[in-house]
Design a protein around this motif. Structure first.
Motif, short mmCIF file in Angstrom:
data_model
loop_
_atom_site.label_atom_id
_atom_site.label_comp_id
_atom_site.label_asym_id
_atom_site.label_seq_id
_atom_site.Cartn_x
_atom_site.Cartn_y
_atom_site.Cartn_z
N PRO A 98 18.69 45.34 50.16
CA PRO A 98 18.19 44.95 48.99
C PRO A 98 16.75 45.40 48.60
N MET A 99 15.82 45.03 49.84
CA MET A 99 14.48 45.47 49.49
C MET A 99 14.30 46.91 49.44
N MET A 100 15.00 47.81 50.19
CA MET A 100 15.00 48.92 50.12
C MET A 100 15.57 49.75 48.67
N GLN A 101 16.51 49.15 48.09
CA GLN A 101 16.88 49.50 47.04
C GLN A 101 16.06 49.27 45.66
N LEU A 102 15.23 47.86 45.98
CA LEU A 102 14.12 47.68 44.96
C LEU A 102 13.01 48.89 45.14
N ILE A 103 12.67 49.13 46.44
CA ILE A 103 11.63 49.94 46.58
C ILE A 103 12.01 51.31 45.82
N ILE A 104 13.19 52.02 46.18
CA ILE A 104 13.66 53.12 45.73
C ILE A 104 13.60 52.95 44.14
N ASN A 105 13.97 51.94 43.53
CA ASN A 105 14.03 51.82 41.98
C ASN A 105 12.66 51.83 41.43
N LEU A 106 11.85 51.04 42.18
CA LEU A 106 10.54 50.98 41.50
C LEU A 106 9.63 52.31 41.88
N SER A 107 9.87 52.95 42.82
CA SER A 107 9.17 54.17 43.09
C SER A 107 9.54 55.13 42.07
N ASP A 108 10.64 55.20 41.55
CA ASP A 108 11.14 56.04 40.36
C ASP A 108 10.92 55.73 38.83
N ASP A 109 10.22 54.45 38.91
CA ASP A 109 9.58 54.06 37.51
C ASP A 109 8.56 55.03 37.04
N PRO A 110 8.61 55.66 35.65
CA PRO A 110 7.70 56.43 35.24
C PRO A 110 6.22 55.98 35.38
N LYS A 111 5.92 54.64 35.15
CA LYS A 111 4.74 54.19 35.23
C LYS A 111 4.06 54.41 36.83
N PHE A 112 4.92 54.07 37.65
CA PHE A 112 4.33 54.21 39.22
C PHE A 112 4.39 55.68 39.48
N ILE A 113 5.03 56.93 38.87
CA ILE A 113 5.04 58.25 39.17
C ILE A 113 3.78 58.89 38.51
N GLU A 114 3.50 58.17 37.36
CA GLU A 114 2.31 58.67 36.58
C GLU A 114 1.00 58.05 37.24
N PHE A 115 1.13 56.84 38.03
CA PHE A 115 -0.12 56.45 38.60
C PHE A 115 -0.29 57.31 39.94
N THR A 116 0.84 57.75 40.55
CA THR A 116 0.64 58.42 41.99
C THR A 116 0.45 59.80 41.64
N GLN A 117 0.74 60.56 40.39
CA GLN A 117 0.25 62.00 40.22
C GLN A 117 0.94 63.00 41.56
N LEU A 118 1.88 62.62 41.91
CA LEU A 118 2.56 63.61 42.93
C LEU A 118 3.40 64.83 42.11
N SER A 119 3.38 65.88 42.71
CA SER A 119 3.96 67.10 42.29
C SER A 119 5.39 66.77 42.46
N GLN A 120 6.31 67.64 41.60
CA GLN A 120 7.74 67.57 41.84
C GLN A 120 8.12 67.93 43.18
N LYS A 121 7.75 68.73 43.79
CA LYS A 121 7.89 69.15 45.46
C LYS A 121 7.90 67.80 46.14
N ARG A 122 6.57 67.04 46.09
CA ARG A 122 6.46 65.90 46.73
C ARG A 122 7.24 64.86 46.45
N LEU A 123 7.76 64.83 45.14
CA LEU A 123 8.83 63.69 44.82
C LEU A 123 9.98 64.04 45.01
N ALA A 124 10.33 65.57 45.29
CA ALA A 124 11.54 65.58 45.74
C ALA A 124 11.87 65.38 47.17
N ARG A 125 10.79 65.10 48.07
CA ARG A 125 10.93 64.56 49.34
C ARG A 125 10.55 63.30 49.65
N LYS A 126 10.76 62.48 48.39
CA LYS A 126 10.49 61.11 48.41
C LYS A 126 9.28 60.63 48.84
#
Length: 278
Positions: free
Chosen positions: A180-208
């Protein structure tokens, strides 16, 4: 660029010619048979093969997979031209590990599933489990003796370089998929607000990498004093312990845990963004 009919014809001929260079047959061979052939050097390491490089942890993990009857990737051997011996084109680490274990030269340690077998050697297993392991068949492709050295080296190179090494986060997402902790981390890491904050490229997002960043954030936030030297093991241990916490026992408790981690994450993000703008 349009490919001409003549080019297509030549390409087809080339495919047929090169395909004809490889003749092989597929066999299912018992683990004990493979180990015995390796020990008596009937199966040998050719010059292009690397040495036995697996450490104890990887050897033990492989033996655990055998004991659990997990599917094992295919082995590749090749007939020698003169003496009937077989070159190990791909599979040296696996075959040598089987040999070491069946001959009591490997003590199991660090097993994650079969934890009660830590400290065991082959001779410590029950007679039933010893027989089953010795008789367990592994799929082997044997290249014909006429296969050229160039083709064998090319095959070895393709097998060992064609796959992209998984990042820690990619492995963790699969191995801890029900945590459940891993599931939560995955869900939160895909949150648009978090993605906007990290400013990761699509290539880096594809590698999680977003999942890796968030895993590190929670692990170090909660247990930075427990860190020693391996970031991967540190994060894995944190996720394992947190995921087994009784606070996830039911939907209501799980909701509270989710709210807790979510609020802490985005509060920290807001503070960092505000600080950077000041």
């Amino acid at each position: 660029m349009k490919v001409s009919a003549e080019s297509k014809k030549k390409a087809q001929i080339q495919i047929r010619e090169l395909q004809s260079e490889i003749k092989f047959d597929t066999r299912d061979l018992p683990a004990a048979y493979l180990a015995a052939k390796y020990r008596e050097k009937s199966y040998f390491k050719p010059a292009y093969q690397r040495e036995v490089v697996w450490g104890t942890d990887r050897k033990c993990r492989f033996v655990e997979s055998l004991l659990l009857r997990y599917p094992i990737p295919m082995l590749f051997l090749a007939e020698s031209e003169n003496d009937g011996k077989l070159e190990i084109v791909d599979g040296l680490q696996r075959i040598s590990t089987i040999d070491y274990f069946l001959n009591d030269e490997l003590t199991l340690s660090g097993l994650k599933k079969l934890t009660l077998l830590n400290g065991f050697r082959f001779s410590d297993l029950s007679i039933t489990d010893r027989n089953r392991l010795e008789d367990q068949a592994l799929r082997v492709t044997v290249l014909d003796r006429d296969t050229s050295e160039i083709v064998k080296i090319d095959l070895f190179d393709r097998i060992n370089t064609s796959s992209l090494k998984l990042e820690d986060a990619e492995v963790r997402a699969g191995a801890y998929g029900l945590n459940p902790m891993m599931q939560l981390i995955i869900n939160l890491s895909d949150d648009p607000k978090f993605i906007e904050f990290t400013q990761l490229s699509q290539k880096r997002l594809a590698r999680k990498e977003n999942t890796e960043l968030l895993s590190r954030f929670f692990a170090f936030s909660y247990n930075y004093k427990g860190f020693s030297h391996s970031v991967k093991d540190f994060i894995n241990d944190f996720i394992t312990i947190q995921g087994e916490d009784s606070k996830w026992d039911n939907k209501q408790k799980e909701s509270k845990q989710t709210e807790k981690y979510t609020s802490e994450l985005f509060l920290d993000c807001i503070i960092k963004v505000t600080t950077q703008k000041m």
